[in-house]
Design an enzyme around this catalytic site. Structure first.
Site, mmCIF file in Angstrom:
data_model
loop_
_atom_site.group_PDB
_atom_site.id
_atom_site.type_symbol
_atom_site.label_atom_id
_atom_site.label_comp_id
_atom_site.label_asym_id
_atom_site.label_seq_id
_atom_site.Cartn_x
_atom_site.Cartn_y
_atom_site.Cartn_z
ATOM 1 N N HIS A 359 0.873 -0.927 0.155
ATOM 2 C CA HIS A 359 -0.181 0.156 -0.208
ATOM 3 C C HIS A 359 0.663 1.357 -0.008
ATOM 4 C CE1 HIS A 359 -3.988 -2.005 1.234
ATOM 5 N NE2 HIS A 359 -3.044 -2.334 1.227
ATOM 6 N N LYS A 546 -8.943 14.199 3.586
ATOM 7 C CA LYS A 546 -8.241 12.497 4.178
ATOM 8 C C LYS A 546 -6.828 12.924 5.502
ATOM 9 C CE LYS A 546 -6.719 14.014 0.148
ATOM 10 N NZ LYS A 546 -6.848 12.514 -0.597
ATOM 11 N N ARG A 547 -6.274 11.578 5.874
ATOM 12 C CA ARG A 547 -5.018 11.358 6.720
ATOM 13 C C ARG A 547 -4.648 12.925 6.828
ATOM 14 N NH1 ARG A 547 -3.890 8.087 9.790
ATOM 15 N NH2 ARG A 547 -2.476 9.702 10.968
ATOM 16 N N LYS A 552 0.931 14.203 0.463
ATOM 17 C CA LYS A 552 -1.058 14.342 0.208
ATOM 18 C C LYS A 552 -1.065 16.196 -0.282
ATOM 19 C CE LYS A 552 -2.324 10.576 2.928
ATOM 20 N NZ LYS A 552 -3.491 10.571 1.748
ATOM 21 N N THR A 656 -8.972 6.528 -1.647
ATOM 22 C CA THR A 656 -9.754 5.602 -1.973
ATOM 23 C C THR A 656 -11.102 6.719 -2.407
ATOM 24 O OG1 THR A 656 -10.009 4.994 0.064
ATOM 25 C CG2 THR A 656 -9.667 3.199 -1.346
ATOM 26 N N LYS A 660 -15.248 7.772 -3.606
ATOM 27 C CA LYS A 660 -15.958 8.138 -2.913
ATOM 28 C C LYS A 660 -16.609 9.730 -3.194
ATOM 29 C CE LYS A 660 -14.408 5.480 1.201
ATOM 30 N NZ LYS A 660 -13.575 5.813 1.969
HETATM 31 C C1 26Q Z 1 3.448 0.940 10.703
HETATM 32 C C2 26Q Z 1 3.812 0.592 11.684
HETATM 33 C C3 26Q Z 1 3.980 1.077 12.872
HETATM 34 C C4 26Q Z 1 2.939 1.438 12.842
HETATM 35 C C5 26Q Z 1 2.064 1.614 12.232
HETATM 36 C C6 26Q Z 1 1.928 1.092 10.928
HETATM 37 C C7 26Q Z 1 1.400 2.127 9.685
HETATM 38 C C8 26Q Z 1 0.021 1.538 10.158
HETATM 39 C C9 26Q Z 1 -1.173 2.382 8.806
HETATM 40 C C10 26Q Z 1 1.506 2.353 8.562
HETATM 41 C C11 26Q Z 1 0.273 2.033 7.417
HETATM 42 C C12 26Q Z 1 -0.795 2.365 7.565
HETATM 43 C C13 26Q Z 1 -1.999 3.242 6.559
HETATM 44 C C14 26Q Z 1 -1.530 3.298 5.462
HETATM 45 C C15 26Q Z 1 -2.238 3.332 4.070
HETATM 46 O O1 26Q Z 1 -3.770 4.054 4.868
HETATM 47 N N1 26Q Z 1 -2.597 3.291 3.392
HETATM 48 C C16 26Q Z 1 -3.266 3.836 2.213
HETATM 49 O O2 26Q Z 1 -3.620 2.844 1.887
HETATM 50 C C17 26Q Z 1 -4.911 2.777 0.804
HETATM 51 C C18 26Q Z 1 -5.887 1.671 1.060
HETATM 52 O O3 26Q Z 1 -4.515 0.951 -0.026
HETATM 53 C C19 26Q Z 1 -4.313 3.360 -0.373
HETATM 54 O O4 26Q Z 1 -5.850 3.751 -0.712
HETATM 55 C C20 26Q Z 1 -3.461 4.946 0.127
HETATM 56 O O5 26Q Z 1 -3.193 5.555 -1.634
HETATM 57 C C21 26Q Z 1 -2.486 4.517 0.352
HETATM 58 O O6 26Q Z 1 -1.679 6.427 1.205
#
Ligand code: 26Q
Length: 805
Positions: A359, A546-547, A552, A656, A660
């Protein structure tokens, strides 16, 4: 077409009974909370029964099942979607009306299950819906976090994080299954030796944790299937009661400490910033999820088939990013140590079971754990990873005789375990989440792996549970769709295409505009209620939600706002299309710059609120909504007109939210990044506004990039950044001006600024032509069908998992 799960009569009888048995009240005396819980418990009973029948059928046919492992499932609320999917919405609505209660007010009693950071977690939730709707047999696995992703509260524009204690209102959806608890072993010592040609492994001195399952059921729409989300709760099994009996202080102390350490594993969901967190606890969480889930899958499979020989024929396991990577060595451990398989046999099974989704391409987001931590938390898992790596490197050497390649692909490197490399090595398939992203990973993160095993790589463009954001959130639009194209789109999103025929139909376009206006009014009312801010529904609603992250580029959006602000400050009568800019975003708690950007947006909003800025505010208004969540997105999407998707090309894996917004008729203003490219193709290139460098152009420009040259040569850029530096509403933003813009400008906002400005001017021009605009909007709705989760999971099922319906 399947009928409703219950008749209105049956539902009413059940509701009255539950309210009476549980709370001793009739509906008119019940609180919203009580009615919510009563309805929820009725639905849980229906879904549990339905899941049982479905599973029996799947087993009797010997069908393959998929397990989706994810550290996050951002479920949001369940009541509205469950009623809708079971076709009970009308019945519930009518029953409550008899008592003067609105169903909407009951929905508000439910907290979001916010067990996710953002896109990745929401995607997992959408896929459970899509899988059930498509009739596949699916189980999701995650952790029962006591606290979800934090609640955001602004204080003077600065983000504060509050705990999200969701279980008091949320646990009604969970079915505890203590009899299916499994043991997880953490820590301890693992030793290996060879005796008479036998490889002997001993593992002892570990801590035993009991993983207790809590199941949440997800209904499909108009389908027999029900997905199950199994959330593991870590519990301290008290085998040894002696300290409590003898009262020995030291032992009591140790017992209390252990309970505390076990509870900590299920306490809180980590935000996605690696820097400041307790790495050990995160690795413990990951191994806890992996071990509990794999043991459960194996137990279940043994109970059904009595052998693991056919595991890969009956089971596929999807790994949602690298977070659950340890599931791979955990399955190896069970096959080797518990079942006595040879390495080769165990490896053959394992590598036909797992598939992995990537991702992100941001290097800082790729998980690498210190060897010492993995060894400490899961010593036997570490020794298996070492063996996997030795054999893997051996094979690469045999094949290529290139030490360089071995060094680039080795799973253990520089004192760290590279989780993505382990996933690539052991998975049958590796996929990205949009067409461009799946190409980029082949050239970047997995360049070497792609050369080695090109056949593993594939793409599945993300999809969304579109009914949640259309049928369940946008009634005015659905009424129009029903009238013009019938109701087939509710089950089959590709039917939205039928709307295309109306692209030049004045009646449809007029009604589409009316539906949007109605949604904007409702949303304006909601904003007024929530934060007292007045927004004008006759202005263009320009949305970026978004985050918060530098890649971004919310700050690029801000630059455009500031440029207009300066123009209007000079001349309030300037010909600028009236807009309301709507932001919502959570920043990772330790991400200082992201918090500064929130404060910047908030400060501009406050500045514009001042009475002396009234004439500016009529054309330029800004609102920052607190605590972005699934539920807030459901209220906002229907009202949006511009969808800001302005990441630097090559950085957003998919997105995503863009899907929406498109589905609700917003026109994308975006870069050629992630799924935006496919959105353009689906809506038609005339119905999207692209700007900025392509990913290719970014790559070439990067090396010689100098933001300060742009700052010095473009007077408008200079004025905008100087104004940001000076600040708004008494707050200066020298940090951002220095580091984001004039310093490195890592995500090249200045390089795309001019093109973004021009694109915004083009948007204004298009919007002024109301008919043209509505036609663009219509083409977006008509083209949104391919972005359904139903389509996405079908591709996974066919191209990756080998599943039948
Ligand atoms: C990793 C290590 C330790 C703690 C937390 C994490 C961690 C947690 C969540 C790293 C990444 C995430 C989330 C990532 C994320 O949401 N990525 C998004 O995924 C979407 C679904 O595929 C994409 O549409 C987005 O482009 C992407 O940014």
């Amino acid at each position: 077409m399947a009928k409703a799960a219950l008749t209105q009569r049956e539902l009413k009888d059940k509701l009255l009974n539950v309210l009476n048995d549980k709370y001793g009240v009739t509906p008119d005396a019940a609180s919203n909370q009580q009615i919510y819980e009563a309805l929820a418990s009725i639905i849980v009973t229906i879904l549990r029964e339905k899941r049982k029948n479905f599973t029996n059928k799947v087993h009797s046919e010997g069908r393959k099942q998929v397990y989706y492992l994810s550290m996050e499932f951002l479920m949001g609320r369940s009541l509205k979607t469950s009623l809708f999917n079971l076709k009970l919405t009308d019945a519930a609505d009518k029953i409550l009306k008899e008592y003067g209660i609105t169903l909407d007010s009951i929905y508000e009693a439910e907290p979001d299950a916010g067990l996710g950071n953002g896109g990745l977690g929401r995607l997992a939730a959408c896929y459970l819906d899509g899988l059930a709707t498509d009739g596949y047999s699916a189980t999701g696995y995650s952790i029962l976090y006591e606290l979800g992703f934090f609640k955001q509260k602004l204080q003077d524009g600065w983000q504060n994080e509050l705990p999200d204690n969701w279980l008091p209102g949320g646990k009604i959806w969970l079915v505890e299954r203590p009899e299916q608890a499994v043991e997880v072993h953490i820590g301890g010592e693992a030793r290996e030796k060879w005796e008479n040609n036998y490889h002997i492994v001993t593992y002892d001195k570990y801590t035993t944790i009991s993983a207790v399952p809590y199941d949440l059921f997800v209904s499909g729409y108009d389908s027999e299937a029900v997905s199950k989300l199994r959330l593991w709760k870590p519990v301290n099994p008290i085998h040894d009661n002696t300290p409590f009996i003898t009262g020995d202080i030291a032992s009591l102390d140790a017992a209390a400490r252990k309970s505390y350490e076990v509870d900590a594993i299920g306490k809180v969901l980590y935000p996605n910033d690696q820097k400041e967190m307790g790495q050990e606890l995160r690795v413990k969480q990951q191994y806890f999820l992996c071990s509990a889930s794999i043991n459960d899958i194996v137990n279940h499979h043994m109970a059904t088939y009595g052998t693991l020989e056919n595991l890969a024929d009956k089971v596929a396991i999807q790994i949602n990013d690298t977070h659950p990577t340890m599931a791979i060595p955990e399955l190896m451990r069970i096959l080797l140590d518990d079942c006595g398989y040879s390495w080769d046999k165990a490896w053959d099974i394992t590598t036909r079971v797992f598939a992995y989704t990537n991702h992100t391409v941001l290097p800082e987001a790729l998980e690498k754990w210190d060897i010492s931590i993995v060894q400490k938390i899961a010593p036997r898992i570490y020794s298996i990873i070492v063996e996997i790596n030795n054999r893997y490197c051996g094979e690469i050497w045999e094949k290529t005789h290139s030490t360089e390649l071995c060094n680039r692909m080795t799973i253990i490197d520089g004192g760290k375990v590279h989780m993505a490399r382990l996933c690539a090595c052991a998975s049958m398939k590796i996929n990205g989440v949009s067409a461009i992203h799946s190409e980029i990973i082949k050239e970047s993160v997995f360049r070497n792996e792609y050369q080695n095993t090109p056949e593993k790589f594939t793409n599945v463009t993300n999809g969304i549970a579109y009914r949640r954001w259309l049928c369940q959130s946008n009634k005015p639009l659905c009424e129009l769709l029903d009238e013009k194209i019938g109701t087939g789109y509710r089950k089959d999103a590709t039917k939205l295409k039928k709307l295309e025929a109306f692209r030049n139909d004045p009646d449809t376009l007029k009604k589409l505009a009316a539906a949007k206006l109605e949604n904007k009014k409702s949303f304006a009312k909601y904003v007024k209620q929530q934060c007292g801010k007045v927004i004008d529904e006759d202005t263009l609603f320009d949305v970026q939600v978004k985050r918060l992250h530098e890649y971004k580029r919310q700050h690029l959006n801000v630059m455009n706002i500031v440029a207009d602000y300066l123009t209007l400050k000079d001349d309030p009568s300037a010909n600028i299309l009236p807009r309301t800019y709507i932001f919502a975003a959570k920043a990772a708690p330790s991400y200082y710059f992201a918090k500064q950007v929130i404060k910047l947006i908030w400060s501009i909003s406050k500045e514009l609120d001042k009475p002396e800025n009234k004439s500016i505010r009529e054309k330029l208004n800004v609102v920052f909504l607190e605590n972005y969540s699934v539920t807030l997105s459901e209220k906002l999407m229907p009202a949006a007109e511009i969808s800001e998707q302005i990441s630097l090309a090559g950085t957003e894996a998919s997105g995503t939210g863009n899907m929406k917004l498109m589905l609700n008729g917003a026109v994308t203003l975006g870069t050629r990044d992630g799924a935006n490219i496919e959105i353009g193709a689906a809506a038609g290139e005339d119905n999207i506004v692209f700007f900025g460098m392509t990913a290719e152009e970014v790559k070439h420009r990067e090396r010689s990039y100098s933001p300060i040259k742009i700052y010095d040569s473009d007077a408008e850029v200079k004025a905008v950044i100087d104004q940001i530096e000076k600040g708004f509403n008494g707050n200066d933003f020298a940090d951002i001006a220095r580091d984001f813009f004039k310093g490195k400008d890592q995500y090249m906002a200045l390089a795309d600024y001019r093109s973004y400005r021009d694109a915004q001017a083009k948007v204004s021009e298009l919007y002024r032509n109301a008919e043209k605009w509505q036609s663009m909007s219509l083409m977006n709705i008509a083209g949104a069908g391919v972005f359904s989760a139903d389509r996405a999971v079908d591709e996974y099922a066919k191209n990756i998992w080998g599943l039948r319906k």
